[in-house]
Scaffold this active site. Structure first.
Site, short mmCIF file in Angstrom:
data_model
loop_
_atom_site.label_atom_id
_atom_site.label_comp_id
_atom_site.label_asym_id
_atom_site.label_seq_id
_atom_site.Cartn_x
_atom_site.Cartn_y
_atom_site.Cartn_z
N SER A 114 -37.06 16.27 41.47
CA SER A 114 -35.89 15.49 41.08
C SER A 114 -36.13 14.83 39.73
O SER A 114 -37.27 14.57 39.36
CB SER A 114 -35.64 14.42 42.14
OG SER A 114 -34.94 13.34 41.60
N SER A 115 -35.04 14.53 39.02
CA SER A 115 -35.18 13.88 37.72
C SER A 115 -35.69 12.45 37.85
O SER A 115 -36.06 11.84 36.85
CB SER A 115 -33.84 13.89 36.98
OG SER A 115 -32.85 13.24 37.74
N CYS A 116 -35.73 11.91 39.08
CA CYS A 116 -36.22 10.53 39.20
C CYS A 116 -37.74 10.44 39.13
O CYS A 116 -38.30 9.36 39.23
CB CYS A 116 -35.67 9.85 40.45
SG CYS A 116 -36.35 10.53 41.93
N TYR A 143 -39.69 7.71 46.66
CA TYR A 143 -39.27 9.11 46.54
C TYR A 143 -39.92 9.75 45.31
O TYR A 143 -40.46 10.86 45.37
CB TYR A 143 -37.74 9.16 46.45
CG TYR A 143 -37.17 10.54 46.34
CD1 TYR A 143 -37.06 11.35 47.48
CD2 TYR A 143 -36.72 11.04 45.13
CE1 TYR A 143 -36.52 12.62 47.39
CE2 TYR A 143 -36.17 12.30 45.03
CZ TYR A 143 -36.08 13.09 46.17
OH TYR A 143 -35.54 14.35 46.08
N LYS A 147 -42.51 13.00 44.93
CA LYS A 147 -42.14 14.21 44.17
C LYS A 147 -43.13 14.48 43.04
O LYS A 147 -43.42 15.64 42.70
CB LYS A 147 -40.71 14.07 43.64
CG LYS A 147 -39.66 14.16 44.74
CD LYS A 147 -39.71 15.53 45.39
CE LYS A 147 -38.74 15.70 46.53
NZ LYS A 147 -38.85 17.01 47.18
N HIS A 186 -25.14 9.78 47.62
CA HIS A 186 -25.24 9.61 46.17
C HIS A 186 -23.84 9.29 45.64
O HIS A 186 -22.85 9.39 46.35
CB HIS A 186 -25.79 10.88 45.53
CG HIS A 186 -27.26 11.03 45.67
ND1 HIS A 186 -27.83 11.84 46.61
CD2 HIS A 186 -28.29 10.43 45.02
CE1 HIS A 186 -29.15 11.75 46.52
NE2 HIS A 186 -29.45 10.90 45.57
P1 GDP Z 1 -29.44 7.19 41.47
O1 GDP Z 1 -29.07 8.27 40.49
O2 GDP Z 1 -30.79 7.35 42.05
O3 GDP Z 1 -29.25 5.81 40.86
O4 GDP Z 1 -28.50 7.32 42.74
P2 GDP Z 1 -26.94 7.21 43.10
O5 GDP Z 1 -26.29 8.52 42.90
O6 GDP Z 1 -26.89 6.63 44.47
O7 GDP Z 1 -26.31 6.13 42.11
C1 GDP Z 1 -26.01 6.39 40.76
C2 GDP Z 1 -25.23 5.23 40.15
O8 GDP Z 1 -23.92 5.19 40.70
C3 GDP Z 1 -25.83 3.83 40.39
O9 GDP Z 1 -25.68 3.08 39.20
C4 GDP Z 1 -24.94 3.28 41.50
O10 GDP Z 1 -24.89 1.86 41.51
C5 GDP Z 1 -23.58 3.86 41.07
N1 GDP Z 1 -22.55 3.85 42.11
C6 GDP Z 1 -21.28 3.39 41.97
N2 GDP Z 1 -20.60 3.47 43.12
C7 GDP Z 1 -21.45 4.04 44.02
C8 GDP Z 1 -21.32 4.38 45.40
O11 GDP Z 1 -20.29 4.18 46.03
N3 GDP Z 1 -22.41 4.94 46.00
C9 GDP Z 1 -23.58 5.19 45.30
N4 GDP Z 1 -24.60 5.76 45.94
N5 GDP Z 1 -23.74 4.84 44.01
C10 GDP Z 1 -22.68 4.27 43.38
#
Ligand code: GDP
Length: 337
Positions: A114-116, A143, A147, A186
């Protein structure tokens, strides 16, 4: 195009994690190749966190190629709340699967990460060389560490034992079979569900976590499956490879795009009490491009595809007509009901 380094023809292929979003996309993609046999086991049949059964399974099945797409995954909230489990489960899955493949003499192993894995403050777009050059984003550190360990294990097994293991690091993925549970999803499936439900209930507002300013890159899982098959056939080296589109979008822009595709004209409320996570995650995809592969599915088309996916759209409820002017009315993904 670089020369072919692995022939899928007639190969016995183990897809670990075949019921997940990535694993199912791999099965779809492999179906259009001339592989010999696809080997799978559900997590109920084989718990990859357990060493002995994992080793026994691989010894018994003797695949030529193993694609390790099994993982415990989740969005920012799920990761933040269960760092220990994300670290433990993913470490065990990777260590057991890679060691089992070495012991059984599997010809080629693919590790999906993953890119993280990259530092929070990595240069953007993030080159593969940014690995282990700085502190990780704290919301998904467990995580990420798992990875990173997986790709390092693959690299060291190549050096020590000559195992042909390659590691692919996709950016944020989405697609059919995604997780729509708002607690653990996500951002893309979460926003899709929120917008679809707001449309159905004729609500004017939806809540978006954080500031809306973080930027993310989104790759349709069918593109990842295609990249994986391409890398299997054309790549064999210890250097891990980024897989992405090369384009990012802010969370606020993503919310607007999802609303446009669904055809909902409401407003977004940003909730600053929720975490933003990493400020930006955009991969430098030049290595894969030089190898001859690029992503093919534009984000708006990909979102349309998820919305239209047969397997998750056989519910009864109707969506409003889409803004793209498509005839008829959409149906809700089953997972959204
Ligand atoms: P990340 O890429 O590991 O940060 O994972 P996410 O896909 O869960 O979140 C990406 C970004 O989207 C973060 O800045 C979250 O705060 C934002 N975000 C906004 N609304 C939502 C939501 O309803 N669910 C999630 N998971 N993230 C959200």
């Amino acid at each position: 195009m670089p020369e072919r380094v692995f022939d899928l023809k007639g190969a016995r292929v183990w897809v670990a994690g075949h019921t997940g979003m990535v694993g199912s996309a791999l099965l779809r993609r492999l179906a259009s190749t001339d592989v010999g046999e696809i080997i799978t086991a559900t997590s109920a049949e084989l718990d990859l966190r357990q060493q002995a059964p994992t080793h026994a399974f691989v010894q018994d099945q003797r695949p030529d190629l193993a694609i390790i797409a099994a993982a415990r995954v989740g969005g920012i909230q799920a990761n933040r709340n269960a760092q220990g489990s994300f670290l433990y489960d993913n470490l065990m899955i990777a260590a057991n699967a890679i060691e089992a493949c070495r012991l059984a003499g599997v010809s080629k192993v693919v590790i999906l990460g993953s890119s993280c894995i990259y530092p929070r403050e990595a240069p953007q777009p993030i080159p593969e060389e940014a690995l282990l050059t700085g502190p990780l984003e704290p919301t998904n550190e467990g995580y990420s560490v798992a990875k990173i360990a997986a790709l390092e294990l693959a690299k060291m097994y190549r050096r020590q034992f000559g195992l042909d293991a390659i590691s692919l690091m996709p950016t944020n993925l989405y697609g059919p079979g995604d997780n729509f549970d708002l607690e653990t999803a996500h951002v893309l499936p979460a926003l899709l569900r929120k917008v679809v439900e707001a449309a159905r209930e004729e609500r004017r507002y939806i809540e978006v976590w954080g500031s809306g300013r973080p930027r993310r890159e989104f790759l349709h899982v069918d593109d990842l499956a295609d990249a994986t098959v391409y890398a299997i056939e054309h790549y064999s080296d210890e250097q891990h490879l980024n897989i992405g589109t090369g384009e990012d979008i802010s969370i606020a822009e993503l919310a607007r795009l999802v609303a446009e595709v669904v055809g909902w004209e409401g407003e977004f409320w940003f909730d600053p009490s929720m975490p933003d996570g990493a400020p930006r995650k955009l991969l430098d995809v030049s290595r894969m491009q030089e190898l001859g592969w690029s992503a093919a599915i534009p984000l708006s088309d990909g979102i349309e595809m998820v919305l239209a996916e047969r397997s998750i759209t056989d519910g009864e409820a109707d969506l409003p007509e889409t803004s793209s002017g498509e005839a008829g009315r959409r149906r809700f993904p089953r997972a959204l009901q």
